[in-house]
Design a protein around this motif. Structure first.
Motif, PDB file in Angstrom:
ATOM      1  N   CYS A 228      29.868  41.841 -83.230  1.00 39.74           N
ATOM      2  CA  CYS A 228      30.814  40.833 -82.715  1.00 39.74           C
ATOM      3  C   CYS A 228      30.485  40.356 -81.303  1.00 39.74           C
ATOM      4  O   CYS A 228      31.078  39.389 -80.833  1.00 39.74           O
ATOM      5  CB  CYS A 228      32.222  41.411 -82.726  1.00 39.74           C
ATOM      6  N   ASP A 230      30.989  39.750 -77.720  1.00 38.20           N
ATOM      7  CA  ASP A 230      32.178  39.871 -76.861  1.00 38.20           C
ATOM      8  C   ASP A 230      33.478  39.579 -77.623  1.00 38.20           C
ATOM      9  O   ASP A 230      34.515  39.293 -77.025  1.00 38.20           O
ATOM     10  CB  ASP A 230      32.057  39.014 -75.599  1.00 38.20           C
ATOM     11  N   ALA A 231      33.426  39.682 -78.927  1.00 39.47           N
ATOM     12  CA  ALA A 231      34.617  39.602 -79.789  1.00 39.47           C
ATOM     13  C   ALA A 231      35.383  38.290 -79.636  1.00 39.47           C
ATOM     14  O   ALA A 231      36.618  38.259 -79.666  1.00 39.47           O
ATOM     15  CB  ALA A 231      35.546  40.797 -79.525  1.00 39.47           C
ATOM     16  N   ALA A 232      34.652  37.210 -79.542  1.00 40.37           N
ATOM     17  CA  ALA A 232      35.301  35.898 -79.378  1.00 40.37           C
ATOM     18  C   ALA A 232      36.219  35.586 -80.554  1.00 40.37           C
ATOM     19  O   ALA A 232      37.296  34.991 -80.373  1.00 40.37           O
ATOM     20  CB  ALA A 232      34.238  34.812 -79.229  1.00 40.37           C
ATOM     21  N   ALA A 234      37.949  37.713 -82.472  1.00 42.75           N
ATOM     22  CA  ALA A 234      39.201  38.479 -82.372  1.00 42.75           C
ATOM     23  C   ALA A 234      40.109  37.891 -81.290  1.00 42.75           C
ATOM     24  O   ALA A 234      41.320  37.756 -81.492  1.00 42.75           O
ATOM     25  CB  ALA A 234      38.896  39.942 -82.052  1.00 42.75           C
ATOM     26  N   ARG A 235      39.520  37.526 -80.183  1.00 42.35           N
ATOM     27  CA  ARG A 235      40.326  36.956 -79.100  1.00 42.35           C
ATOM     28  C   ARG A 235      41.023  35.676 -79.539  1.00 42.35           C
ATOM     29  O   ARG A 235      42.156  35.411 -79.172  1.00 42.35           O
ATOM     30  CB  ARG A 235      39.438  36.636 -77.885  1.00 42.35           C
ATOM     31  N   ALA A 236      40.294  34.869 -80.348  1.00 41.02           N
ATOM     32  CA  ALA A 236      40.876  33.581 -80.753  1.00 41.02           C
ATOM     33  C   ALA A 236      41.823  33.727 -81.944  1.00 41.02           C
ATOM     34  O   ALA A 236      42.843  33.042 -82.017  1.00 41.02           O
ATOM     35  CB  ALA A 236      39.750  32.604 -81.101  1.00 41.02           C
ATOM     36  N   THR A 238      43.261  36.715 -83.458  1.00 38.27           N
ATOM     37  CA  THR A 238      44.349  37.711 -83.499  1.00 38.27           C
ATOM     38  C   THR A 238      45.687  37.075 -83.097  1.00 38.27           C
ATOM     39  O   THR A 238      46.691  37.285 -83.793  1.00 38.27           O
ATOM     40  CB  THR A 238      44.006  38.926 -82.606  1.00 38.27           C
ATOM     41  N   SER A 246      36.625  44.210 -85.046  1.00 40.51           N
ATOM     42  CA  SER A 246      35.346  43.835 -84.427  1.00 40.51           C
ATOM     43  C   SER A 246      34.487  45.063 -84.163  1.00 40.51           C
ATOM     44  O   SER A 246      34.971  46.041 -83.587  1.00 40.51           O
ATOM     45  CB  SER A 246      35.606  43.126 -83.094  1.00 40.51           C
ATOM     46  N   ASP A 252      34.300  47.620 -75.930  1.00 44.49           N
ATOM     47  CA  ASP A 252      34.832  47.092 -74.660  1.00 44.49           C
ATOM     48  C   ASP A 252      36.160  47.768 -74.328  1.00 44.49           C
ATOM     49  O   ASP A 252      36.830  47.414 -73.374  1.00 44.49           O
ATOM     50  CB  ASP A 252      35.016  45.572 -74.737  1.00 44.49           C
ATOM     51  N   THR A 254      38.873  47.460 -75.860  1.00 46.14           N
ATOM     52  CA  THR A 254      40.038  46.672 -76.293  1.00 46.14           C
ATOM     53  C   THR A 254      39.866  46.166 -77.724  1.00 46.14           C
ATOM     54  O   THR A 254      40.534  46.616 -78.648  1.00 46.14           O
ATOM     55  CB  THR A 254      40.266  45.462 -75.353  1.00 46.14           C
ATOM     56  N   TYR A 255      38.965  45.244 -77.897  1.00 46.14           N
ATOM     57  CA  TYR A 255      38.785  44.625 -79.217  1.00 46.14           C
ATOM     58  C   TYR A 255      37.688  45.288 -80.043  1.00 46.14           C
ATOM     59  O   TYR A 255      37.748  45.279 -81.266  1.00 46.14           O
ATOM     60  CB  TYR A 255      38.408  43.145 -79.049  1.00 46.14           C
TER      61      TYR A 255
END
Ligand code: SAH
Length: 388
Positions: A228, A230-232, A234-236, A238, A246, A252, A254-255
């Motif tokens: 993933c 930087d898990a973009a 999941a950030r967008a 979730t 992710s 990190d 977090t995600y």
């Protein structure tokens, strides 16, 4: 020779040090980057990749030192050349020097403002510092006041490090990549700094595409983002009510859940029994996304894991760099052999190709059969930078 990624702006201006003259000169100039001649990054990389069996981390460190040393040598050479050229052509400074009688004589062609061009000593500013061998090796990671020289060195060092890490990721088994990141998580950061820099120059990138497509899916859809970054996603997604799980080599906190996606993803799901065609049991994932993440030589292991964690009829979305394919049909054949059916393929983008597969039932495989699948991993070439 695999040629794929290009990092714009990462050719190395050799002469950020086209600046100050010799130390006895009163005139000081800021370092400039007028010269476009390039340091041979390839040579640096080659030296440090081939020279010994050092770990990637130590090769990256050695590269930094070498880059600094080489830069300083070039600077010295440039200075010597400049001094030589000055000796030959110098006339104006002579004319501006006080005469024996204590008067200033002007050069014949000088304008009325010529006297203003006389070199004057101005206060030394922090960013005027000439590079010095002791000070250079530590270029601050994030400094708002880097000199032009430091900025150029930062860029070239980042570019060279990225290439080494990138090669390791594509040319070795995922276990090696995993160990490398675990030993020094900074390598992961360095890789991603370079990766971001690279995709910024693309007209669009696969993650943006997937965010837009998946945001149309029903809420509570469970998506596994394998590799993933930087898990973009999941950030967008979730916040929109989708469940995004992710995974990457480094968490990190977090995600991102730490995992080697080519060997074991910490999610439920089983393989079918040998000789019995099923979809396995216990899965919770509706969609698997592999966006530019089939990297290790054992990437087929990731496709195998995708099958194991996907619900029956689940979707596998793959985006890969277009130039990696030896033959797209061969690639589709390898993925299909794991238990997928191709739904669509999109080659419209110049940078990457998109695939949609659906999970289908299949029988459990013996390890020998899995080894055969693994051996076919060569249908994807490593992704490397354009040789300059
Ligand atoms: N999907 C993200 C990141 C792509 S870069 C995006 O498109 O923006 C490829 C990512 O795959 C990197 O973050 C790398 O660390 C990860 N990756 C490669 N091999 C992996 C492995 N075996 N296990 C976990 N992550 C892996």
């Amino acid at each position: 020779m695999p040629l794929a990624f290009e990092v714009p702006g990462w050719s190395v201006p050799s002469s950020p040090m086209g600046g100050p003259g010799p130390s006895n000169s009163k005139k000081r100039k800021r370092p400039t980057n007028e010269s476009t001649e390039s340091i041979d990054i390839q040579k640096f990389v080659q030296q440090h990749v081939d020279a010994d069996n050092a770990s990637t981390t130590s090769r990256v460190k050695a590269l930094g030192k070498s880059l600094v040393k080489n830069t300083i040598e070039r600077k010295r050479q440039k200075q010597a050349e400049k001094l030589e050229a000055k000796k030959k052509t110098i006339s104006r400074p002579k004319a501006l020097m006080p005469t024996e009688k204590g008067q200033k004589s002007r050069p014949p062609s000088s304008s009325s403002t010529a006297t203003n061009t006389r070199p004057t000593k101005r206060p030394k500013r922090a960013h005027d510092e000439e590079p010095n061998e002791k000070a250079l090796p530590s270029i601050p990671e994030e400094s708002p006041r880097l000199t032009t020289l430091q900025q150029d060195m930062r860029k070239s060092l980042d570019g060279a490090k990225f290439r080494i890490i990138n090669e390791t990721l594509y040319k070795s088994e995922s276990k090696e990549a995993y160990d490398m990141m675990q030993n020094d998580p900074k390598v992961f950061e360095e890789y991603h700094r370079g990766f971001r820099h690279q995709v910024e120059s693309w007209p669009t990138n696969p993650v943006e595409h997937y965010i837009s497509v998946l945001s149309q899916y029903p809420s509570k859809t469970t998506i596994a983002d394998l590799g993933c970054g930087d898990a973009a996603m999941a950030r967008a997604l979730t916040p929109q009510g989708l469940n995004v799980l992710s995974f990457d080599l480094v968490s990190d906190g977090t995600y991102v859940v730490e995992a080697d996606i080519c060997s074991r993803i910490p999610l439920p799901g089983s393989e079918p029994p040998l000789g019995e065609k099923t979809s396995g049991d216990g899965q919770v994932v509706d969609v698997v996304v592999c966006a530019l993440s089939l990297m290790g030589t054992n990437w087929t292991g990731c496709v195998r894991e995708a099958w194991r964690i996907l619900r029956p009829d689940g979707e596998l979305k793959i985006a890969e760099v277009a130039s990696r394919f030896t033959d797209i049909e061969d690639f589709i054949g390898v993925v299909s052999s794991v238990g997928f059916k191709l739904k669509s393929k999109n080659e419209a983008n110049t940078h990457f190709t998109l695939f949609e597969f659906k999970k289908i039932e299949r029988a459990g495989k013996r390890e020998k059969e899995w080894s055969d699948v693994l051996r076919r991993g060569g249908v994807l070439k490593p992704c490397e930078y354009k040789r300059r």
